[in-house]
Structures are given as structure tokens and as C-alpha cells.
Design an enzyme around this catalytic site. Sequence first.
Site: not given
Length: 368
Positions: A177, A194, A228-229, A256, A335
Site C-alpha cells: 500500500h 508503513d 489502506e489506512e 506491508d 503512524h
Amino acid sequence: MQGQVFDVPSNPQPGFNLNLDELRLVQLSEGQEPVWMTELEKIEAKAKGLRFFDVTENRDLGSSADLRVATKTSYPPLSAHEQVTKVIQTLSTEGPRANLEKFSSFRTRYYRSETGKESQQWLLSKINEITSDFASPSLKSLISVDEFHHPWGQHSIIVRINGSDAADDQIVILGAHQDSTNLWPFLAAPGADDDGSGSVTILESYRVLLASDFHPVRPVEFHWYSAEEGGLLGSQAVAQHYEAQGLKVYAMSQYDMTAWVKRGTPEEVGVIVDYVDSTLTEFNKGLITEYLDIPFVETKCGYACSDHAPWSKAGYPSIFTIEGAFENSNHRNIHTANDRIDISDEFSFSHMLEFSKLAVAFAVELGC
């Protein structure tokens, strides 16, 4: 992260197309009826560590899954050792490093942001550049590079290398992603691990396959998913489209987070064993043992963990490999604004290279 409270802006944020009051239909666990929640409630749920499908636009996904699940796919013994070994010897960390430095330089790759659109366009241009520079004329005639359009503006990217056997229409898919997020989406999210790491991992595999003049028997596709998030939005849309078109997927593998080796832990490939196809997972373990310089460890990730999940929901065989045991992954930095390549020497391009080897082996052994 329980009880995370966000300072909600009273005015729209420049560079973002996100309505925090918009209602979305969200599925939080297998077999549970989806529930309506606002975008803000989705963000809060993610901050609490919950994983979910946002099914608002993809409620039909899996409507014909039973037809595919009833027909169990099997995989042949490994038979392309010479070809795989020759290709993986040409892999490099230089391209992934340069590509990830650029990809993680965007303030955020959040799917509802202007820089998220810009990063997707940069990735598309890089894919086209690699195709132009490394594919032979005969191979170029087999390749298509397409955007799969989404209403939020950051599009998924699908690269297809057509197979030589027109009668074999079973597709081999390698996915990652392209988007990133901060727990509060308006903040910086370089997303180096990520999932910038997975994105450039499969891009490097694509490059060396082209350079080796790889002509698969069955079609091989590389997917870079948007959103994706946001609840697996991009991969759901793609998987639902494939299901609706009656397309056949032989195998799908998701990459991922491929960069982190936690200090004091062994360097390993994390093989996810929950919510995946067990037969394809065993095949993937065989690839790791045969072609990689590090071992695998079985680990679990939970429901709706990454973009393999929509393919599983549609009844297609899918798997997921991650940078190590799930508990040893880069949880401290993802994140956040600290998901950068220079945050720690635990971020390893040589570790990423092992996953590029795995992607090459997956494409060659299953595509030929």
C-alpha cells in the site's frame, strides 16, 4: 493509545479533502454486522488499535466467495531455482534507498490529501520510468501500467505483465500500500516503513524481473493500493472489481512493512498465519527457506490487518509477510512523524532486500 483525544479543527484543513462528520459503514470483526460511524470515529478507532474494513462502497465484496473457496488451489513443487537465483543476484539496495528517500519526503501520503495525490503520481512516473528503462521491446508489448481510479483522488496502480499462455488466465498478484497516515491524519506522516518499505520492495523486484526479460506463462501483476489506512478502501475496490468481472486469482501476496529489525531480536521474515490461505502460506515458507538468507517466524496480525484481507474476503488465496514477529514490528514509530528511514539503525535496507528476493521468487515460481 486508549482514550486518544484529538484537537478537531473547526475549519477545513488546507490540502485535505476530509469531512470528519461523514458517515461510513465499518465492519470491525468477521461475521459482525457493519456499523455506521463518522470519519472522526474511524480515526479514533484506529488510534485505539482497532482494525476494520470500511465497506461503504464495497458491500458486495465476497458475494461469490463461496464458489472459489469450494475449489481449493494447490501449488506445484519449486522448480525455477536457476532462474530465481540468477534474478535475485541482481537486486540492489541503492534503488530502494533512493526511491524511499523520495517517497517518504512527501509530508504525508494520506489518501485524502493533496500530497497523497502527488506521491501517487510520483510513484506512477517511477514505475513508467523503470518500465521504459529496463523492459525489452518484446516485454514492453506485454506490460500495461494503469491507474485504478478512486473518488478520493489518490488512485491505486496496477501493473500487469501478460502471460505467454492465453489459455492460462489465473493471475499472480504482488501487493503493497502506497498511502501513509498519522494517528491524526492532518499531521506529518512520512510512512517510510508503513508502507513505503513494502512499496519500494516490490518495485525493486519489478525492476530486476524486467531487466532479466521475465516472460511469465500466466499473468503477473504488481499492485500499489491507495487508502489502506482508511479501512482497506483501495484494495477492497480492486478486489471487488476482479470478483465482479469473474477474474481468476491464482495467488496474492501482500508486503506491508519490510524494513525493521528490532534491536536484540533475530532477523526474520514474519509469516502471518491468521486470516490467510494456509496452502499458499506453506508455499511461501518454502520460498523463504529456499531463497532467503534469513528464516521465517510464524506470527499473527488479526482481522483486516492489510490489503491481503479483501482478497481473502472475496475467496481468493492470499497471504501476508511482514518484517518480523508482529510484536517486534515498528509499532513505536508507524503512524507518527517518526516513521523515517533515519530514525534508527533498526531500519534496514538489507532486510528489505530479503523481501525483494521473496517477491521475485513468488513471481517466478508461480508465474512460470
